[in-house]
Design a protein around this motif. Structure first.
Motif, PDB file in Angstrom:
ATOM      1  N   MET A   1     -10.509 -11.291 -33.928  1.00 59.26           N
ATOM      2  CA  MET A   1     -11.178 -11.945 -32.720  1.00 59.26           C
ATOM      3  C   MET A   1      -9.938 -12.697 -32.052  1.00 59.26           C
ATOM      4  SD  MET A   1     -13.824 -15.069 -32.769  1.00 59.26           S
ATOM      5  CE  MET A   1     -15.074 -14.005 -33.592  1.00 59.26           C
ATOM      6  N   ALA A   2     -10.291 -12.672 -30.616  1.00 59.65           N
ATOM      7  CA  ALA A   2      -9.034 -13.445 -29.754  1.00 59.65           C
ATOM      8  C   ALA A   2      -9.311 -14.899 -29.850  1.00 59.65           C
ATOM      9  CB  ALA A   2      -9.229 -12.902 -28.292  1.00 59.65           C
ATOM     10  N   GLU A   3      -8.474 -15.669 -29.701  1.00 61.08           N
ATOM     11  CA  GLU A   3      -8.410 -17.118 -29.578  1.00 61.08           C
ATOM     12  C   GLU A   3      -8.833 -17.368 -28.205  1.00 61.08           C
ATOM     13  OE1 GLU A   3      -5.275 -20.378 -30.553  1.00 61.08           O
ATOM     14  OE2 GLU A   3      -5.055 -18.686 -31.933  1.00 61.08           O
ATOM     15  N   SER A   4      -9.584 -18.368 -28.160  1.00 56.51           N
ATOM     16  CA  SER A   4     -10.019 -18.979 -26.698  1.00 56.51           C
ATOM     17  C   SER A   4      -8.897 -19.681 -26.113  1.00 56.51           C
ATOM     18  CB  SER A   4     -11.294 -20.211 -26.972  1.00 56.51           C
ATOM     19  OG  SER A   4     -11.531 -20.744 -25.829  1.00 56.51           O
ATOM     20  N   LEU A   5      -9.002 -19.377 -24.714  1.00 55.54           N
ATOM     21  CA  LEU A   5      -8.031 -19.918 -23.861  1.00 55.54           C
ATOM     22  C   LEU A   5      -8.169 -21.149 -23.191  1.00 55.54           C
ATOM     23  CD1 LEU A   5      -7.038 -16.677 -21.830  1.00 55.54           C
ATOM     24  CD2 LEU A   5      -5.812 -17.453 -23.829  1.00 55.54           C
ATOM     25  N   VAL A   6      -9.517 -21.664 -23.559  1.00 57.13           N
ATOM     26  CA  VAL A   6     -10.019 -22.741 -23.014  1.00 57.13           C
ATOM     27  C   VAL A   6     -10.137 -23.809 -24.013  1.00 57.13           C
ATOM     28  CG1 VAL A   6     -11.860 -24.112 -21.942  1.00 57.13           C
ATOM     29  CG2 VAL A   6     -11.478 -21.824 -21.068  1.00 57.13           C
ATOM     30  N   PRO A   7      -9.466 -24.945 -24.341  1.00 55.05           N
ATOM     31  CA  PRO A   7      -9.501 -25.931 -25.248  1.00 55.05           C
ATOM     32  C   PRO A   7     -10.795 -26.533 -25.496  1.00 55.05           C
ATOM     33  CG  PRO A   7      -7.226 -26.174 -24.126  1.00 55.05           C
ATOM     34  CD  PRO A   7      -8.439 -25.369 -23.437  1.00 55.05           C
ATOM     35  N   HIS A   8     -11.236 -26.763 -26.837  1.00 52.21           N
ATOM     36  CA  HIS A   8     -12.547 -27.537 -26.869  1.00 52.21           C
ATOM     37  C   HIS A   8     -12.293 -28.846 -27.639  1.00 52.21           C
ATOM     38  CE1 HIS A   8     -14.014 -23.352 -26.511  1.00 52.21           C
ATOM     39  NE2 HIS A   8     -15.141 -23.768 -26.926  1.00 52.21           N
ATOM     40  N   PHE A   9     -12.826 -29.987 -27.234  1.00 53.28           N
ATOM     41  CA  PHE A   9     -12.636 -31.159 -27.675  1.00 53.28           C
ATOM     42  C   PHE A   9     -13.879 -31.703 -28.188  1.00 53.28           C
ATOM     43  CE2 PHE A   9      -9.471 -30.402 -24.610  1.00 53.28           C
ATOM     44  CZ  PHE A   9      -8.301 -31.008 -25.121  1.00 53.28           C
ATOM     45  N   VAL A  10     -13.749 -32.556 -29.234  1.00 50.75           N
ATOM     46  CA  VAL A  10     -15.064 -33.303 -29.898  1.00 50.75           C
ATOM     47  C   VAL A  10     -14.608 -34.772 -29.946  1.00 50.75           C
ATOM     48  CG1 VAL A  10     -15.618 -31.465 -31.172  1.00 50.75           C
ATOM     49  CG2 VAL A  10     -13.956 -32.823 -32.297  1.00 50.75           C
ATOM     50  N   ASN A  11     -15.572 -35.360 -30.110  1.00 51.90           N
ATOM     51  CA  ASN A  11     -15.341 -37.097 -30.105  1.00 51.90           C
ATOM     52  C   ASN A  11     -16.094 -37.393 -31.494  1.00 51.90           C
ATOM     53  OD1 ASN A  11     -15.184 -39.800 -29.779  1.00 51.90           O
ATOM     54  ND2 ASN A  11     -16.113 -39.965 -28.003  1.00 51.90           N
ATOM     55  N   ASP A  12     -15.751 -36.900 -32.578  1.00 44.36           N
ATOM     56  CA  ASP A  12     -16.174 -37.447 -33.987  1.00 44.36           C
ATOM     57  C   ASP A  12     -16.031 -39.000 -34.078  1.00 44.36           C
ATOM     58  OD1 ASP A  12     -17.179 -34.842 -34.309  1.00 44.36           O
ATOM     59  OD2 ASP A  12     -15.524 -34.052 -35.373  1.00 44.36           O
ATOM     60  N   ILE A  13     -15.095 -39.555 -33.692  1.00 46.18           N
ATOM     61  CA  ILE A  13     -14.745 -40.937 -33.984  1.00 46.18           C
ATOM     62  C   ILE A  13     -15.277 -41.923 -33.186  1.00 46.18           C
ATOM     63  CG2 ILE A  13     -12.504 -40.113 -35.240  1.00 46.18           C
ATOM     64  CD1 ILE A  13     -11.147 -41.042 -32.521  1.00 46.18           C
ATOM     65  N   GLY A  14     -15.940 -41.238 -32.024  1.00 41.87           N
ATOM     66  CA  GLY A  14     -16.999 -42.192 -31.210  1.00 41.87           C
ATOM     67  C   GLY A  14     -16.357 -42.976 -30.381  1.00 41.87           C
ATOM     68  N   VAL A  15     -15.231 -42.570 -29.696  1.00 44.31           N
ATOM     69  CA  VAL A  15     -14.487 -43.285 -28.740  1.00 44.31           C
ATOM     70  C   VAL A  15     -14.875 -43.445 -27.271  1.00 44.31           C
ATOM     71  CG1 VAL A  15     -12.098 -43.540 -30.252  1.00 44.31           C
ATOM     72  CG2 VAL A  15     -12.739 -41.808 -28.544  1.00 44.31           C
ATOM     73  N   GLY A  16     -14.803 -44.127 -26.446  1.00 42.98           N
ATOM     74  CA  GLY A  16     -15.081 -44.220 -25.313  1.00 42.98           C
ATOM     75  C   GLY A  16     -14.355 -43.327 -24.370  1.00 42.98           C
ATOM     76  N   ARG A  17     -13.106 -43.031 -24.567  1.00 45.77           N
ATOM     77  CA  ARG A  17     -12.035 -42.473 -23.675  1.00 45.77           C
ATOM     78  C   ARG A  17     -11.046 -41.600 -24.786  1.00 45.77           C
ATOM     79  NH1 ARG A  17      -7.306 -45.571 -20.533  1.00 45.77           N
ATOM     80  NH2 ARG A  17      -6.739 -45.687 -22.763  1.00 45.77           N
ATOM     81  N   ILE A  18     -10.998 -40.436 -24.234  1.00 50.74           N
ATOM     82  CA  ILE A  18      -9.887 -39.476 -24.879  1.00 50.74           C
ATOM     83  C   ILE A  18      -9.081 -38.899 -23.843  1.00 50.74           C
ATOM     84  CG2 ILE A  18      -9.481 -37.298 -26.328  1.00 50.74           C
ATOM     85  CD1 ILE A  18     -12.719 -37.742 -27.343  1.00 50.74           C
ATOM     86  N   LYS A  19      -7.579 -39.159 -24.142  1.00 53.80           N
ATOM     87  CA  LYS A  19      -6.777 -38.575 -23.136  1.00 53.80           C
ATOM     88  C   LYS A  19      -6.431 -37.122 -23.612  1.00 53.80           C
ATOM     89  CE  LYS A  19      -4.461 -42.772 -22.418  1.00 53.80           C
ATOM     90  NZ  LYS A  19      -2.830 -43.587 -22.318  1.00 53.80           N
ATOM     91  N   ILE A  20      -6.146 -36.056 -22.802  1.00 57.14           N
ATOM     92  CA  ILE A  20      -6.258 -34.691 -23.124  1.00 57.14           C
ATOM     93  C   ILE A  20      -4.913 -34.341 -22.081  1.00 57.14           C
ATOM     94  CG2 ILE A  20      -8.198 -34.461 -23.977  1.00 57.14           C
ATOM     95  CD1 ILE A  20      -9.095 -33.175 -21.329  1.00 57.14           C
ATOM     96  N   GLY A  21      -4.302 -33.189 -22.787  1.00 53.01           N
ATOM     97  CA  GLY A  21      -3.242 -32.432 -21.732  1.00 53.01           C
ATOM     98  C   GLY A  21      -3.736 -31.478 -20.991  1.00 53.01           C
ATOM     99  N   VAL A  22      -4.927 -31.143 -20.517  1.00 53.20           N
ATOM    100  CA  VAL A  22      -5.661 -30.207 -19.783  1.00 53.20           C
ATOM    101  C   VAL A  22      -6.342 -30.766 -18.973  1.00 53.20           C
ATOM    102  CG1 VAL A  22      -4.994 -28.364 -21.462  1.00 53.20           C
ATOM    103  CG2 VAL A  22      -7.242 -29.485 -21.555  1.00 53.20           C
TER     104      VAL A  22
END
Length: 87
Positions: A1-22
């Motif tokens: 199976m090919a790996e997804s080119l679009v990153p997926h993000f989750v907020n399991d820790i319940g923070v209000g803000r997540i910094k990402i590199g995309v």
């Protein structure tokens, strides 16, 4: 199976803000089975966007790689279920 080119993000820790590199990614809300519909988000020329499902604020940070987040651990990595055949 090919790996997804679009990153997926989750907020399991319940923070209000997540910094990402995309600027284009999918938000899942939380890891399965508590995930919300996987929504594709595109910041365009902006540097931040709010998920319409879970209200997490995602902020683009040029210093982060596409598979990094701040806080750490918000990048979703799919794993095969127990007993699944190896690829």
């Amino acid at each position: 199976m090919a790996e997804s080119l679009v990153p997926h993000f989750v907020n399991d820790i319940g923070v209000g803000r997540i910094k990402i590199g995309v600027k284009e990614f999918q938000c899942m809300g939380a890891s399965p089975p508590q995930d919300h519909p996987h929504v594709y988000l595109d910041m365009g020329s902006d540097n931040e966007i709010v998920c319409p499902y879970c209200s997490t604020l995602y902020v683009y940070d040029v210093a982060l790689a596409p598979a990094e987040s701040d806080p750490k651990g918000c990048v979703y990595v799919a794993t095969a279920p127990a007993g699944a055949p190896a690829a």
